[in-house]
Scaffold this motif. Structure first.
Motif, short mmCIF file in Angstrom:
data_model
loop_
_atom_site.label_atom_id
_atom_site.label_comp_id
_atom_site.label_asym_id
_atom_site.label_seq_id
_atom_site.Cartn_x
_atom_site.Cartn_y
_atom_site.Cartn_z
N ALA A 119 0.83 -1.21 0.00
CA ALA A 119 0.00 0.00 0.00
C ALA A 119 0.86 1.26 0.00
O ALA A 119 0.59 2.21 -0.75
CB ALA A 119 -0.94 0.00 1.20
N PHE A 120 1.92 1.27 0.82
CA PHE A 120 2.77 2.46 0.85
C PHE A 120 3.54 2.61 -0.46
O PHE A 120 3.69 3.72 -0.97
CB PHE A 120 3.75 2.44 2.04
N LYS A 121 4.01 1.51 -1.00
CA LYS A 121 4.73 1.54 -2.28
C LYS A 121 3.83 2.14 -3.36
O LYS A 121 4.27 3.00 -4.13
CB LYS A 121 5.19 0.13 -2.66
N SER A 122 2.58 1.73 -3.43
CA SER A 122 1.64 2.28 -4.42
C SER A 122 1.36 3.76 -4.16
O SER A 122 1.34 4.56 -5.10
CB SER A 122 0.32 1.51 -4.39
N PHE A 123 1.16 4.11 -2.89
CA PHE A 123 0.91 5.50 -2.53
C PHE A 123 2.08 6.38 -2.97
O PHE A 123 1.92 7.37 -3.68
CB PHE A 123 0.68 5.63 -1.02
N ALA A 124 3.29 6.01 -2.54
CA ALA A 124 4.48 6.83 -2.82
C ALA A 124 4.75 6.90 -4.31
O ALA A 124 5.10 7.96 -4.84
CB ALA A 124 5.69 6.28 -2.06
#
Length: 176
Positions: free
Chosen positions: A81-86
Motif C-alpha cells: 500500500a505504501f509503495k503504491s501511494f508513494a
C-alpha cells in the motif's frame, strides 16, 4: 548475454538514438543480425525501454532529496500500500523497498525547499503507517548511465572487462 549482446547494450546505453546501420557498422556485423539481436534483447527483457535524460531543473524540479521511511506494522499489505501511494505522488521519482533499518527510500524532486517541506509535512507525516523518516537534500548527482556487465562468478577476466563493451571492435562469432 554473450559478448555481442553486451556490446550492443553498451552502445545503446551511451546513445539509444543510434541507427541500426550505425550499430551494425560499429560492431562489424550485418544490419539484419544486429536488428535480430536487439529484438531478442527486448523479448528477453534485457532492454526494457528507451528514455530521454531531462534536466530536472527544466521541469521546475530544482531541489532533489532522498527520504528514508520506516513503516509499521511490517506486512506485505502495508508495504504494498505504501509503495503504491508513494509511487503515485508527482514529487516522487523513484521508490526503493529496502532491508535494514529503513523500509523505503524515496527519491523526490520538487521546486524548492518550501515545497520539500510541504511534501514532508502534508504528504508523508499524515500517513498513519509511517513511524519515522529522515531527509537528505541532494547537492550533486553523478550517474553511471552505461554500466558494463559484470563477470559471472568464477569467470572473471584478468582485465575485468569484455573487449566489445570497452569499444574494441571485433567481429562476432557466427551463431554466437
Amino acid at each position: 548475454m554473450d559478448e555481442l549482446d553486451s556490446a550492443i547494450v553498451g552502445l545503446l546505453q551511451t546513445d539509444a538514438r543510434r541507427s541500426n546501420r550505425d550499430l551494425a557498422r560499429q560492431l562489424g556485423i550485418a544490419p539484419s543480425t544486429c536488428l535480430e539481436r536487439i529484438r531478442a534483447l527486448h523479448r528477453r527483457g534485457v532492454i526494457r525501454g528507451y528514455h530521454a535524460d531531462i534536466d530536472p531543473a527544466a521541469l521546475n524540479r530544482g531541489v532533489q532529496a532522498l527520504v528514508s521511511v520506516q513503516v509499521r506494522p511490517l506486512s506485505r499489505t502495508v508495504i504494498d500500500a505504501f509503495k503504491s501511494f508513494a509511487g503515485g505522488l508527482p514529487e516522487v521519482l523513484h521508490v526503493f523497498v529496502l532491508s535494514g533499518d529503513d523500509d523505503f527510500l524515496l527519491h523526490v524532486a520538487v521546486q524548492d525547499l518550501d515545497h520539500l517541506h510541504a511534501f514532508l509535512t502534508d504528504r508523508l507525516s499524515k500517513r498513519g503507517e509511517i513511524t519515522g523518516f529522515r531527509t537528505s537534500v541532494v547537492f550533486q548527482q553523478v550517474s553511471n548511465t552505461a554500466p558494463e556487465r559484470l563477470p559471472l562468478p568464477g569467470r572473471a577476466r584478468s582485465d575485468g572487462a569484455d573487449g566489445l563493451a570497452r569499444g574494441r571492435s571485433r567481429r562476432a562469432v557466427p551463431g554466437g
